[in-house]
Motif scaffolding. Sequence first.
Motif, PDB file in Angstrom:
ATOM      1  N   VAL A 151       0.844  -1.186   0.000  1.00 50.27           N
ATOM      2  CA  VAL A 151       0.000   0.000   0.000  1.00 50.27           C
ATOM      3  C   VAL A 151       0.879   1.235   0.000  1.00 50.27           C
ATOM      4  O   VAL A 151       1.681   1.428   0.897  1.00 50.27           O
ATOM      5  CB  VAL A 151      -0.920   0.000   1.239  1.00 50.27           C
ATOM      6  CG1 VAL A 151      -1.806   1.232   1.227  1.00 50.27           C
ATOM      7  CG2 VAL A 151      -1.766  -1.264   1.256  1.00 50.27           C
ATOM      8  N   ALA A 152       0.731   2.057  -0.986  1.00 52.36           N
ATOM      9  CA  ALA A 152       1.551   3.254  -1.093  1.00 52.36           C
ATOM     10  C   ALA A 152       1.274   4.188   0.073  1.00 52.36           C
ATOM     11  O   ALA A 152       0.127   4.515   0.348  1.00 52.36           O
ATOM     12  CB  ALA A 152       1.248   3.968  -2.418  1.00 52.36           C
ATOM     13  N   PRO A 153       2.300   4.642   0.796  1.00 54.11           N
ATOM     14  CA  PRO A 153       2.118   5.456   2.000  1.00 54.11           C
ATOM     15  C   PRO A 153       1.256   6.683   1.796  1.00 54.11           C
ATOM     16  O   PRO A 153       0.402   6.969   2.604  1.00 54.11           O
ATOM     17  CB  PRO A 153       3.546   5.841   2.384  1.00 54.11           C
ATOM     18  CG  PRO A 153       4.390   4.754   1.799  1.00 54.11           C
ATOM     19  CD  PRO A 153       3.711   4.364   0.521  1.00 54.11           C
ATOM     20  N   VAL A 211      -6.295   7.283  -2.058  1.00 48.63           N
ATOM     21  CA  VAL A 211      -6.392   7.718  -3.453  1.00 48.63           C
ATOM     22  C   VAL A 211      -6.414   6.507  -4.376  1.00 48.63           C
ATOM     23  O   VAL A 211      -7.167   6.441  -5.337  1.00 48.63           O
ATOM     24  CB  VAL A 211      -5.218   8.641  -3.821  1.00 48.63           C
ATOM     25  CG1 VAL A 211      -5.250   8.973  -5.309  1.00 48.63           C
ATOM     26  CG2 VAL A 211      -5.284   9.911  -2.979  1.00 48.63           C
ATOM     27  N   ALA A 212      -5.607   5.500  -4.049  1.00 48.06           N
ATOM     28  CA  ALA A 212      -5.547   4.306  -4.880  1.00 48.06           C
ATOM     29  C   ALA A 212      -6.717   3.376  -4.615  1.00 48.06           C
ATOM     30  O   ALA A 212      -6.874   2.381  -5.294  1.00 48.06           O
ATOM     31  CB  ALA A 212      -4.230   3.569  -4.613  1.00 48.06           C
ATOM     32  N   GLN A 233     -11.772   0.497  -3.221  1.00 44.51           N
ATOM     33  CA  GLN A 233     -12.058  -0.551  -4.198  1.00 44.51           C
ATOM     34  C   GLN A 233     -11.477  -1.909  -3.800  1.00 44.51           C
ATOM     35  O   GLN A 233     -11.945  -2.940  -4.256  1.00 44.51           O
ATOM     36  CB  GLN A 233     -11.491  -0.165  -5.575  1.00 44.51           C
ATOM     37  CG  GLN A 233     -12.347   0.845  -6.340  1.00 44.51           C
ATOM     38  CD  GLN A 233     -12.151   2.255  -5.787  1.00 44.51           C
ATOM     39  OE1 GLN A 233     -11.022   2.730  -5.659  1.00 44.51           O
ATOM     40  NE2 GLN A 233     -13.247   2.928  -5.480  1.00 44.51           N
ATOM     41  N   LEU A 234     -10.455  -1.890  -2.959  1.00 46.60           N
ATOM     42  CA  LEU A 234      -9.822  -3.142  -2.526  1.00 46.60           C
ATOM     43  C   LEU A 234      -9.600  -3.071  -1.021  1.00 46.60           C
ATOM     44  O   LEU A 234      -8.908  -2.193  -0.528  1.00 46.60           O
ATOM     45  CB  LEU A 234      -8.476  -3.350  -3.236  1.00 46.60           C
ATOM     46  CG  LEU A 234      -7.671  -4.584  -2.785  1.00 46.60           C
ATOM     47  CD1 LEU A 234      -8.443  -5.869  -3.082  1.00 46.60           C
ATOM     48  CD2 LEU A 234      -6.306  -4.609  -3.475  1.00 46.60           C
ATOM     49  N   LEU A 235     -10.208  -4.009  -0.302  1.00 42.07           N
ATOM     50  CA  LEU A 235     -10.081  -4.042   1.156  1.00 42.07           C
ATOM     51  C   LEU A 235      -9.387  -5.336   1.580  1.00 42.07           C
ATOM     52  O   LEU A 235      -9.801  -6.423   1.194  1.00 42.07           O
ATOM     53  CB  LEU A 235     -11.459  -3.964   1.816  1.00 42.07           C
ATOM     54  CG  LEU A 235     -11.467  -3.919   3.350  1.00 42.07           C
ATOM     55  CD1 LEU A 235     -10.788  -2.638   3.846  1.00 42.07           C
ATOM     56  CD2 LEU A 235     -12.904  -4.004   3.873  1.00 42.07           C
TER      57      LEU A 235
END
Length: 221
Positions: free
Chosen positions: A22-24, A29-30, A150-152
């Motif tokens: 996961v981008a910090p 946003v992603a 969108q992704l959990l």
Amino acid sequence: MKTFKMILLAAAAAIPGTVALVAPAAAQVAGIAVANPEAAVARSKAWTAAQQQIQTTYKAQIDQAEARRKAIQTELQPLYTKFEADRKANVAEATLRTQAQAIQTRENAGNQELARLTAPAQRAQAYALEQIQAQLAPAVTAATTRKNVQLLLRPDAALFAQPTADITADVTTELDRLVPSVSITPPANWQPGQQQQAAGAAPAAAAPAASTPARPQQQGR
């Protein structure tokens, strides 16, 4: 010996364990986030209130079970000690096996006794938990929609995630909205598992489990 304060774990299919980085700075946003459904349920107002009600309603049974658990543990401890001493002294395998079987028999009887004493409270806990679990999938859906996720992932499925990517608290907030309180009195014909179909979009939650007293090794070599 399991104490009363353990709670029935509700089995559930875990979210696929895809490892995601996961981008910090761009977690939200992603559209990627993490959440712990067990913690979300455990922190909900309905679960906290139900626990307090059960502790009050079944106090006599809880206290009796705890007293019996301690008494049984005290009774078993000399058997554990002797078994370990004999094992270290290389006592005959047949003797060790007999001792281990005697210990196991007494443990089984003790567990059955404690199960009888705690059954009403355990049933109340399971019923309360199922009512909350029935709203877990809608709560997850609402939280992810509100956060544009969108992704959990479960926390242990992510290689790295910033604290801001954790929406567990948001899931709890939605649970508090959807199920502000629950009953601890199950119908006469109720059986655990009747509401598990509600777990579809998210894994069913497991409530916190109390620790169990450690036991010495009980099997022969």
